[in-house]
Design an enzyme around this catalytic site. Sequence first.
Site, short mmCIF file in Angstrom:
data_model
loop_
_atom_site.label_atom_id
_atom_site.label_comp_id
_atom_site.label_asym_id
_atom_site.label_seq_id
_atom_site.Cartn_x
_atom_site.Cartn_y
_atom_site.Cartn_z
N HIS A 228 -6.03 -5.31 9.56
CA HIS A 228 -4.88 -4.44 8.98
C HIS A 228 -5.23 -4.14 7.83
O HIS A 228 -6.72 -3.43 7.56
CB HIS A 228 -3.59 -5.94 8.90
CG HIS A 228 -2.50 -5.06 7.76
ND1 HIS A 228 -2.08 -3.97 7.53
CD2 HIS A 228 -1.64 -6.18 7.44
CE1 HIS A 228 -1.04 -3.82 7.01
NE2 HIS A 228 -0.96 -4.84 6.94
N HIS A 276 -5.22 4.26 14.01
CA HIS A 276 -3.89 3.84 13.57
C HIS A 276 -3.05 3.63 14.32
O HIS A 276 -2.80 4.04 15.62
CB HIS A 276 -3.26 4.20 12.56
CG HIS A 276 -2.89 4.19 11.41
ND1 HIS A 276 -1.70 4.17 11.67
CD2 HIS A 276 -2.51 4.04 9.85
CE1 HIS A 276 -0.05 3.71 10.46
NE2 HIS A 276 -1.83 3.01 10.01
N ASP A 327 -8.74 3.34 5.03
CA ASP A 327 -9.47 1.59 5.02
C ASP A 327 -10.78 2.82 4.41
O ASP A 327 -11.66 2.25 4.01
CB ASP A 327 -9.86 0.60 5.73
CG ASP A 327 -8.35 -0.06 5.31
OD1 ASP A 327 -8.38 -0.69 4.34
OD2 ASP A 327 -7.27 -0.33 6.15
#
Length: 388
Positions: A228, A276, A327
């Site tokens: 995450h 994802h 990210d």
Amino acid sequence: MTLTTTTEAPQVHRGLAGVIADYTAISKVNPETNSLLYRGYPVQELAAKCSFEEVAYLLWNGELPTDAELAEFTARERSARALDPVVKSVVDTLPTTAHPMDVCRTAASVLGARHELAEDSTPEANMKKAIDLWAAMPAVVAYDQRRRRGQEPIEPREDLDYSANFLWMTFGEEQVPEVVEAFNVSTILYAEHSFNASTFTARVVTSTLSDLHSAVTAAIGALKGPLHGGANEAVMHTFDEIGIRSEESLEEAATRARAWMKDAVDHKKKVMGFGHRVYKHGDSRVPTMKAALDKMIAHYGRPELLGLYNGLEQAMDEAKAIKPNLDYPAGPTYHLMGFDTPTFTPIFVASRITGWTAHAMEQLAANSLIRPLSAYNGVEERHIEATQ
Ligand code: COA
């Protein structure tokens, strides 16, 4: 009455993949069109035209603020920025080797226990607690990075906006507008993303009628994991493992990055910053964050980082067609700004407090205890044998 048993295998949704757990009016993720809306507004538009403060207001209130509402809201946020001396003293008891996410989690818990409205979960109290926690977190993050570097803490400045003040408290220097803008964009993109793991955690905790700070504290724990939020930190570890060589050209760095990715794919490694659960054709937030990263690479004159970025992305696309997530560009952006790698996910915390608390308040407004079922696959019923 007789109980019937069935031999049919139950339908189990591991990881809750594909399960719609509830309604939300806060954000809409559309993986088909790679789009993300906050309260109906495309996130790219918000990132281009709004401050993080306006977006926080939108997430909490459902509408963008008027000028008067924004003035009152920002004054409120600026007045709650100072580092609580008790939080400071608790953080000081933690070793400097403690992960900054552990520091954030501890600080959120302490702030909750000390809040004047600790046991009050009315909508008014929760809104106040959400703003207070959001306003207080940058001081915690900045203080922790500074103490690990052996630097004195920096007081907040009420004349700076949320992003500029965050950078000020971390580095003790005012940053140029391009850097503040890139940071502002990252906070907007990180603010909210429907029922992701940490937000769902916050909703689960809230559904038991626990308090807002408990929900956020638990959410911080969920965000820490590298599957995450911890992925932005992990991306930088990948760059470090490949080796950042400032003397290298973009092409040379890209060639080494491609070779590294080929080896990772051959060894079936999970590469952080890619993939994802919801977006399978690319993360809607990446182009906006990548544009911010490009500006930072130009600003700091570091083409070799772009080489590493491009090399990994291209090689992953060729090998597995897996796309980067938010990210991936966020990690190197924070690195260029001067943040220590373990500080990356705490920045995400400060931003996502807005989304978490918006969801906690939405959950509470129409609450139903979140308590799924499980399919038992342990040993069959058995009994303790009688002894003589
Ligand atoms: N690197 C290498 N392979 C990956 C991958 C990655 N980052 N992400 C997914 N895959 C592969 C898996 O190995 C799997 O391949 P297989 O079918 O051959 O076993 C396939 O793609 C499906 O992956 P899976 O992990 O089952 O998808 P998911 O929807 O459960 O996982 C993530 C989503 C985010 C957990 C996953 O993509 C991941 O671990 N990414 C890295 C962590 C990360 O960046 N997290 C931040 C998310 S915003």
